[in-house]
Scaffold this motif. Structure first.
Motif, mmCIF file in Angstrom:
data_model
loop_
_atom_site.group_PDB
_atom_site.id
_atom_site.type_symbol
_atom_site.label_atom_id
_atom_site.label_comp_id
_atom_site.label_asym_id
_atom_site.label_seq_id
_atom_site.Cartn_x
_atom_site.Cartn_y
_atom_site.Cartn_z
ATOM 1 N N ALA A 158 0.900 -1.155 -0.082
ATOM 2 C CA ALA A 158 0.016 -0.052 -0.067
ATOM 3 C C ALA A 158 0.844 1.174 -0.152
ATOM 4 O O ALA A 158 0.436 2.281 -0.573
ATOM 5 N N GLY A 159 2.090 1.222 0.559
ATOM 6 C CA GLY A 159 3.034 2.289 0.797
ATOM 7 C C GLY A 159 3.554 2.660 -0.702
ATOM 8 O O GLY A 159 3.679 3.945 -0.892
ATOM 9 N N LEU A 160 3.514 1.587 -1.779
ATOM 10 C CA LEU A 160 4.054 1.868 -2.916
ATOM 11 C C LEU A 160 2.756 2.807 -3.658
ATOM 12 O O LEU A 160 3.028 3.556 -4.523
ATOM 13 N N PHE A 161 1.606 2.329 -3.270
ATOM 14 C CA PHE A 161 0.600 3.081 -4.004
ATOM 15 C C PHE A 161 0.228 4.430 -3.634
ATOM 16 O O PHE A 161 0.069 5.336 -4.335
ATOM 17 N N THR A 162 0.483 4.628 -2.223
ATOM 18 C CA THR A 162 0.152 5.958 -1.812
ATOM 19 C C THR A 162 1.596 6.906 -1.567
ATOM 20 O O THR A 162 1.427 7.999 -1.198
ATOM 21 N N TYR A 163 2.423 6.397 -2.206
ATOM 22 C CA TYR A 163 3.923 7.039 -2.232
ATOM 23 C C TYR A 163 3.755 8.364 -2.621
ATOM 24 O O TYR A 163 4.435 9.396 -2.065
ATOM 25 N N PRO A 164 2.982 8.821 -3.676
ATOM 26 C CA PRO A 164 2.830 10.210 -4.221
ATOM 27 C C PRO A 164 2.237 11.048 -3.200
ATOM 28 O O PRO A 164 2.547 12.405 -3.226
ATOM 29 N N ILE A 165 1.290 10.569 -2.368
ATOM 30 C CA ILE A 165 0.604 11.256 -1.244
ATOM 31 C C ILE A 165 1.618 11.847 -0.175
ATOM 32 O O ILE A 165 1.663 12.917 0.139
ATOM 33 N N LEU A 166 2.692 10.858 0.139
ATOM 34 C CA LEU A 166 3.640 11.283 0.896
ATOM 35 C C LEU A 166 4.694 12.187 0.184
ATOM 36 O O LEU A 166 5.148 13.344 1.126
ATOM 37 N N GLN A 167 4.803 12.135 -0.805
ATOM 38 C CA GLN A 167 5.740 13.053 -1.764
ATOM 39 C C GLN A 167 4.988 14.589 -1.772
ATOM 40 O O GLN A 167 5.523 15.595 -1.443
ATOM 41 N N ALA A 168 3.855 14.804 -1.604
ATOM 42 C CA ALA A 168 2.892 15.992 -1.885
ATOM 43 C C ALA A 168 2.982 16.455 -0.504
ATOM 44 O O ALA A 168 3.176 17.676 -0.244
ATOM 45 N N ALA A 179 6.262 24.821 -0.310
ATOM 46 C CA ALA A 179 7.148 25.024 -1.404
ATOM 47 C C ALA A 179 6.463 25.255 -2.680
ATOM 48 O O ALA A 179 5.441 24.681 -2.853
ATOM 49 N N ASP A 180 7.130 26.396 -3.312
ATOM 50 C CA ASP A 180 6.826 26.570 -4.597
ATOM 51 C C ASP A 180 7.045 26.149 -5.735
ATOM 52 O O ASP A 180 6.494 25.817 -6.903
ATOM 53 N N ARG A 181 8.350 25.401 -5.756
ATOM 54 C CA ARG A 181 8.966 24.971 -7.015
ATOM 55 C C ARG A 181 9.820 23.721 -6.554
ATOM 56 O O ARG A 181 10.427 23.577 -5.466
ATOM 57 N N VAL A 182 9.824 22.664 -7.418
ATOM 58 C CA VAL A 182 10.234 21.463 -7.144
ATOM 59 C C VAL A 182 11.156 20.946 -8.260
ATOM 60 O O VAL A 182 10.636 20.577 -9.437
ATOM 61 N N PRO A 183 12.529 21.337 -8.186
ATOM 62 C CA PRO A 183 13.384 20.622 -9.276
ATOM 63 C C PRO A 183 13.634 19.319 -9.451
ATOM 64 O O PRO A 183 14.345 18.776 -8.402
ATOM 65 N N VAL A 184 13.184 18.769 -10.275
ATOM 66 C CA VAL A 184 13.409 17.260 -10.585
ATOM 67 C C VAL A 184 13.531 16.791 -11.851
ATOM 68 O O VAL A 184 13.372 17.679 -12.842
ATOM 69 N N GLY A 185 13.679 15.433 -12.076
ATOM 70 C CA GLY A 185 13.720 15.047 -13.460
ATOM 71 C C GLY A 185 12.333 14.597 -14.099
ATOM 72 O O GLY A 185 11.346 14.921 -13.273
ATOM 73 N N GLU A 186 12.157 14.560 -15.310
ATOM 74 C CA GLU A 186 10.910 14.495 -15.857
ATOM 75 C C GLU A 186 9.821 13.399 -15.440
ATOM 76 O O GLU A 186 8.774 13.624 -15.332
ATOM 77 N N ASP A 187 10.515 12.296 -14.884
ATOM 78 C CA ASP A 187 9.639 11.156 -14.510
ATOM 79 C C ASP A 187 8.805 11.631 -13.189
ATOM 80 O O ASP A 187 8.166 10.786 -12.810
ATOM 81 N N GLN A 193 4.469 13.920 -13.014
ATOM 82 C CA GLN A 193 3.130 13.568 -12.856
ATOM 83 C C GLN A 193 3.003 13.652 -11.118
ATOM 84 O O GLN A 193 1.935 14.039 -10.765
ATOM 85 N N HIS A 194 3.936 13.388 -10.366
ATOM 86 C CA HIS A 194 3.903 13.388 -9.014
ATOM 87 C C HIS A 194 3.599 15.018 -8.651
ATOM 88 O O HIS A 194 2.906 15.172 -7.522
ATOM 89 N N VAL A 195 4.405 15.887 -9.171
ATOM 90 C CA VAL A 195 4.227 17.408 -8.799
ATOM 91 C C VAL A 195 2.824 17.715 -9.116
ATOM 92 O O VAL A 195 2.209 18.547 -8.576
ATOM 93 N N GLU A 196 2.302 17.233 -10.279
ATOM 94 C CA GLU A 196 1.008 17.613 -10.617
ATOM 95 C C GLU A 196 -0.075 17.142 -9.651
ATOM 96 O O GLU A 196 -0.963 17.811 -9.294
ATOM 97 N N LEU A 197 0.082 15.887 -9.143
ATOM 98 C CA LEU A 197 -0.819 15.307 -8.312
ATOM 99 C C LEU A 197 -0.516 16.474 -7.039
ATOM 100 O O LEU A 197 -1.725 16.640 -6.294
ATOM 101 N N THR A 198 0.435 16.687 -6.623
ATOM 102 C CA THR A 198 0.805 17.357 -5.583
ATOM 103 C C THR A 198 -0.033 18.908 -5.553
ATOM 104 O O THR A 198 -0.771 19.211 -4.457
ATOM 105 N N ARG A 199 -0.171 19.430 -6.714
ATOM 106 C CA ARG A 199 -0.877 20.764 -7.248
ATOM 107 C C ARG A 199 -2.500 20.343 -6.946
ATOM 108 O O ARG A 199 -3.225 21.016 -6.354
ATOM 109 N N ASP A 200 -2.985 19.112 -7.396
ATOM 110 C CA ASP A 200 -4.321 18.747 -7.226
ATOM 111 C C ASP A 200 -4.787 18.616 -5.888
ATOM 112 O O ASP A 200 -5.798 19.081 -5.300
#
Ligand code: AMP
Ligand code: TRP
Length: 330
Positions: free
Chosen positions: A128-138, A146-154, A157-164
């Motif tokens: 389940a942690g693998l599934f909710t991983y992007p929530i912890l990232q948000a 934070a306003d800006r997140v410098p990351v690679g292209e992969d 999608q996680h930062v878009e979810l953070t915004r949502d």
């Protein structure tokens, strides 16, 4: 030094302590962290809780955390300018993640490419942690507003979810979080040397990537066996990748001249590869030297991380007070 309150244009990013870094990590993320910290208040995290979502060795994890801190610092992250800390030192990350769990639709998580890829790679451990991983990232990102997140292209999608998630929270409970955006470099997706249709990644195997710790000989060998023209065509993915690496390390001018020569058929691949290998070697040399120096000062790394956590937690606690009040769990 950072003032301990919310900062405008705050930068936040992190990596998992899952082993040595490669050139893709450096050119997609780390290199721009070092540049950004000169102009912006910045926080760089070692996200150890994320690393628990795939098989790992509990015995090795503390050492991996120190190793990643060494990588950050030797690449030029400066603890005088930025906050550097370990995620698990600050329980507010998981606390906020729980609250975000309750406002994130399952369907959004099911769409995540990284979840799909990792479920493929780790079929025996789709937790389940693998599934909710992007929530912890948000939560990592929004805990500091934070306003800006410098990351690679992969990670886009996680930062878009953070915004949502931020939007949903703001709409439900009142304006609290910024609508965070990514910062990408031109080399947000460095490709594998052997299979340039795939992104450079450790999971593909030794020959596919250049580790920041590779010796000059290893770098020469790997670049020499890099795939160039597989499908004919004017400029294959492999050649484009070599030019991209060169451009990221060396600037545009020299590269456009070489591209010209290549177009005219006057640049043998052997020569291009020698230039690329030598450029990588000379760029990594000072980083490798600094790392050797820092390795002698391991206790200081511990102190830097403790001080970073203290500074980060002051912000984290302030956010959680506000969040708890807004969601009604005082
Ligand atoms: P990872 O090692 O996959 O957890 O990634 C750590 C950071 O490096 C993230 O910001 C990634 O987006 C970035 N990254 C990973 N692989 C690449 C690559 N091949 N090209 C550019 N950036 C990458
Ligand atoms: N998921 C990111 C990666 O695989 C790591 C990460 C966790 C991260 N939390 C973050 C990156 C917050 C940026 C901001 O690389």
């Amino acid at each position: 030094m950072l003032a301990l309150l919310y900062m405008n244009n705050l930068i936040f990013s992190g990596m998992q302590p899952t082993g040595s870094l490669h050139l893709g990590n450096y050119l997609g993320a780390l290199k721009q962290w070092v540049e950004l910290q000169e102009q912006h208040d910045s926080i760089f995290c070692i996200v150890d809780y994320h690393a628990l979502t795939i098989d790992y060795s509990p015995k090795d994890l503390p050492n991996r955390i120190t190793e990643l801190a060494l990588d950050y610092l030797s690449a030029g992250v400066d603890p005088e300018k930025s906050i550097v800390f370990v995620q698990s030192q600050i329980p507010e990350h998981t606390e906020l993640a729980w609250i975000f769990n309750s406002i994130t639709p399952m369907g959004e998580l099911e769409r995540m490419t990284q979840f799909k890829e990792k479920s493929e790679q780790h079929k025996q451990n789709i937790n389940a942690g693998l599934f909710t991983y992007p929530i912890l990232q948000a939560a990592d990102i929004l805990l500091y507003k934070a306003d800006r997140v410098p990351v690679g292209e992969d990670q886009v999608q996680h930062v878009e979810l953070t915004r949502d998630i931020a939007k949903k929270f703001n709409k439900t409970f009142g304006k609290t979080f910024p609508e965070t955006k990514v910062i990408l470099t031109k080399t947000a997706r460095i490709m594998s040397l052997v299979d340039p249709e795939k992104k450079m990644s450790k999971s593909l195997g030794e020959k596919h990537y250049i580790a920041l710790s590779d010796s000059p000989d290893a770098i020469k060998k790997k670049v020499r066996s890099a795939v160039t023209d597989t499908h004919g065509g004017s400029k294959s993915a492999g050649v484009t990748n070599l030019f991209d690496i060169l451009e990221a390390l060396n600037g545009d001018d020299m590269v456009s001249e070489l591209k010209d020569q290549h177009k005219k058929g006057k640049l043998p691949y052997k020569d291009l590869k020698d230039i690329v290998a030598n450029t990588i070697i000379s760029h990594l040399k000072p980083i490798q030297e600094r790392r050797r120096e820092l390795e002698e000062q391991r206790e200081e790394i511990g102190e830097i991380l403790i001080e970073g956590a203290e500074r980060a937690q002051e912000i984290a606690q302030k956010t959680m007070e506000e969040v708890r009040e807004k969601v009604g769990v005082r």
